[in-house]
Design a protein around this motif. Sequence first.
Motif, PDB file in Angstrom:
ATOM      1  N   LYS B 252       0.835  -1.210   0.000  1.00  0.00           N
ATOM      2  CA  LYS B 252       0.000   0.000   0.000  1.00  0.00           C
ATOM      3  C   LYS B 252       0.869   1.261   0.000  1.00  0.00           C
ATOM      4  CE  LYS B 252      -4.429  -1.339   1.876  1.00  0.00           C
ATOM      5  NZ  LYS B 252      -4.920  -1.408   0.510  1.00  0.00           N
ATOM      6  N   TRP B 253       1.972   1.210   0.703  1.00  0.00           N
ATOM      7  CA  TRP B 253       2.859   2.376   0.797  1.00  0.00           C
ATOM      8  C   TRP B 253       3.716   2.551  -0.454  1.00  0.00           C
ATOM      9  CZ3 TRP B 253       5.260   1.685   6.428  1.00  0.00           C
ATOM     10  CH2 TRP B 253       4.243   1.882   7.374  1.00  0.00           C
ATOM     11  N   GLU B 255       5.207   3.092  -3.991  1.00  0.00           N
ATOM     12  CA  GLU B 255       4.902   3.677  -5.308  1.00  0.00           C
ATOM     13  C   GLU B 255       6.097   3.305  -6.175  1.00  0.00           C
ATOM     14  OE1 GLU B 255       4.110   7.930  -4.814  1.00  0.00           O
ATOM     15  OE2 GLU B 255       3.381   7.427  -2.813  1.00  0.00           O
ATOM     16  N   LYS B 260       7.985   6.309   0.105  1.00  0.00           N
ATOM     17  CA  LYS B 260       8.188   7.625   0.713  1.00  0.00           C
ATOM     18  C   LYS B 260       7.706   7.620   2.162  1.00  0.00           C
ATOM     19  CE  LYS B 260       7.082   9.772  -3.708  1.00  0.00           C
ATOM     20  NZ  LYS B 260       6.027  10.486  -4.433  1.00  0.00           N
ATOM     21  N   SER B 262       6.231   9.991   3.491  1.00  0.00           N
ATOM     22  CA  SER B 262       4.920  10.654   3.532  1.00  0.00           C
ATOM     23  C   SER B 262       3.779   9.663   3.253  1.00  0.00           C
ATOM     24  CB  SER B 262       4.865  11.788   2.513  1.00  0.00           C
ATOM     25  OG  SER B 262       5.039  11.259   1.219  1.00  0.00           O
ATOM     26  N   SER B 263       4.106   8.509   2.661  1.00  0.00           N
ATOM     27  CA  SER B 263       3.052   7.514   2.363  1.00  0.00           C
ATOM     28  C   SER B 263       2.709   6.668   3.580  1.00  0.00           C
ATOM     29  CB  SER B 263       3.504   6.571   1.257  1.00  0.00           C
ATOM     30  OG  SER B 263       3.955   7.290   0.166  1.00  0.00           O
ATOM     31  N   ASN B 265       1.090   5.564   6.547  1.00  0.00           N
ATOM     32  CA  ASN B 265      -0.153   5.949   7.210  1.00  0.00           C
ATOM     33  C   ASN B 265      -0.689   4.726   7.940  1.00  0.00           C
ATOM     34  OD1 ASN B 265      -2.612   6.950   7.940  1.00  0.00           O
ATOM     35  ND2 ASN B 265      -3.532   6.629   5.915  1.00  0.00           N
TER      36      ASN B 265
END
Lengths: 275, 351
Positions: B252-253, B255, B260, B262-263, B265
């Motif tokens: 999920k994180w 890319e 990152k 910032s991903s 969560n």
Amino acid sequence: MAQVDVKTIVSNFENIDLNTVFLSFFIIIFAVILSKIVAFLLTKISEKTWKHRLDFKSIISISNVLIYSLAVYYILASVFALSLNQLVIFSGFIGAVIGFGMRNLFEDIAGGIIVTMEKPYQVGDRIEMGGYYGEVKDIGLRATRLVTPDDSLVSAPNNLIFTQCVASGNSGSPEMMATLDIYIENDSDVDLAMKIFREAVVTSRFVYICPTRPVVILLNDYPFYKGLKARAYVNDLRNEFIFRSDITQRTWNEFYKRGIKPPKTPIMNYGKTAE
Amino acid sequence: MVTSNTEEAIETLVLGLDETIATIQKAISDFDSGQRLNIAIIALPYAGKSELVDEIVKMHPHEVTKIIFSSIINSKEEISLPDNSTKIMVFDNCHYLYMRKIGGFDVIKEFLNMIRSSDERLCITTWNLHSWTYLEQVLDIGKYFPIQITIPPLNTADMEKFVLSVYEENEIQFVDDSDEKNTKIFTPVKIPITEKITHRTINLYSFRINYTALKMLLFHRKEDESTESIIFKELTNVSHGNPGVATEIWNKWLEYPLIKTSSMNSDFGDIDLDGTGAFVLCIVLSMGHIRKEELEIIMNRSHNVDEITINKILFEILNQNLIVRNDEYYSVKPEKLYVVIKYLEKIRLVW
């Protein structure tokens, strides 16, 4: 010295003006609102931290006593500007008035303080008090409010703890024991009935089992029928009645499928039993 | 006695399972010396118990017979031992041998009786953690398995090795793009409250805490700490060291080929279900994977919940993204596993 203090109290009360009354009234309103907010927040937190639900709820009554005591102290000390000596004299005077004229109210308040300090029961407990059984919703200074199984709100005066026994079903634990009785025909397959009854209890979605909270199934032999008794813990005492209903319904559904029947009452069915 | 075959195998240990495998190997060698101690391997879904069992089979290819229960077993006949079975029997997913309903324990009782009376074989069994805990209280099954092994969580270093094992070296680029100063740790939220007297809805304002950002601020920011280390620390923390859950969260994180900060969560939201819905979720969690028909057998016949209600509940739970449907099997979504456990523990449906 005491005479001077009493004279000052009297003069202080003679000098009460509209501002003093308004300020006192404002402090009382503030205390009521503050106690409601504290109770609301503690209730919210208690629902989030489920394990310590009752611990948080038990703080509510203590915080109420503290807030109201501080409010009264503040009114007397700051608004009426009484010194410590005068406060003691005033308290003694008020105590005497309450003792003679409002004995029951005084007993209730004393009972409320004892309930708060000694904790024979807490907010959230299931108790039997003054002939009523239910969940303690609030412990006030004067009365304890219970919600009965049929959703009636009962206010039981706190002084009942001096004169009557109070039974607490869970003593501060979130779970509580529920005992269930089921009666079957004398010639039923008892082993099968006990197996079904036990499985109905342990598969209930409301049951709580751990080494100190076991499920126990007991058999009792009566002249005209056999009695099965289950002792099990409900995971949340608020589910007590639905837990009982769930087990009873599922047990009887299975009993009927397996040919286990309820006892025939000899009096009602005398002729058939005789045959 | 450890054979040369197993010595070689120990060198290729599964990540983080060194001690676990060593315990199992010791039990096997003790069995060769005449002491039979049956083993229960207990784990949460996605923790890797089947991989552990596969590793054991690889180490003892000619001594192990493996039986996998892939759905709920209804009949006692389905659990009889094969005539040509070897000295070590591995039973994977033994939680499929019971159902939480009246009459749902007959098969597992038969199985336990079979294990007890089978002196010439060592039994290695795997169980879902929550089913095991339940059965331990209900049937005291721990007595049948003197060796109980709970699969340990991966630590950060093992997690990093595990996640990166499918990529080439330097294939993944770690990017620190989080702006700590602008990351909101406290977000104001409205809480609607119904006023008691007039029954009007009043909005109270509260704060929601972004724990990930708070933790990042408090613990992760060391001057010399690499981005890779920050990310794997957080991944291990969020996944509780569960490799299956970590893989899902990583995907999920990711890319590709960037990951990152910032991903990251870990806010998986709240669960809002009624009592029956929560119980269905509890059954799905305890079974790992379950078919709708099996749920119906449990809920309908014993708990008086009809098919329409079950459909409604499954629809609701799917909508809340708590479970996933693969073919005809329902299971808890890996990334929601610990949220679901926390919720069910809170309402005391799992103990």
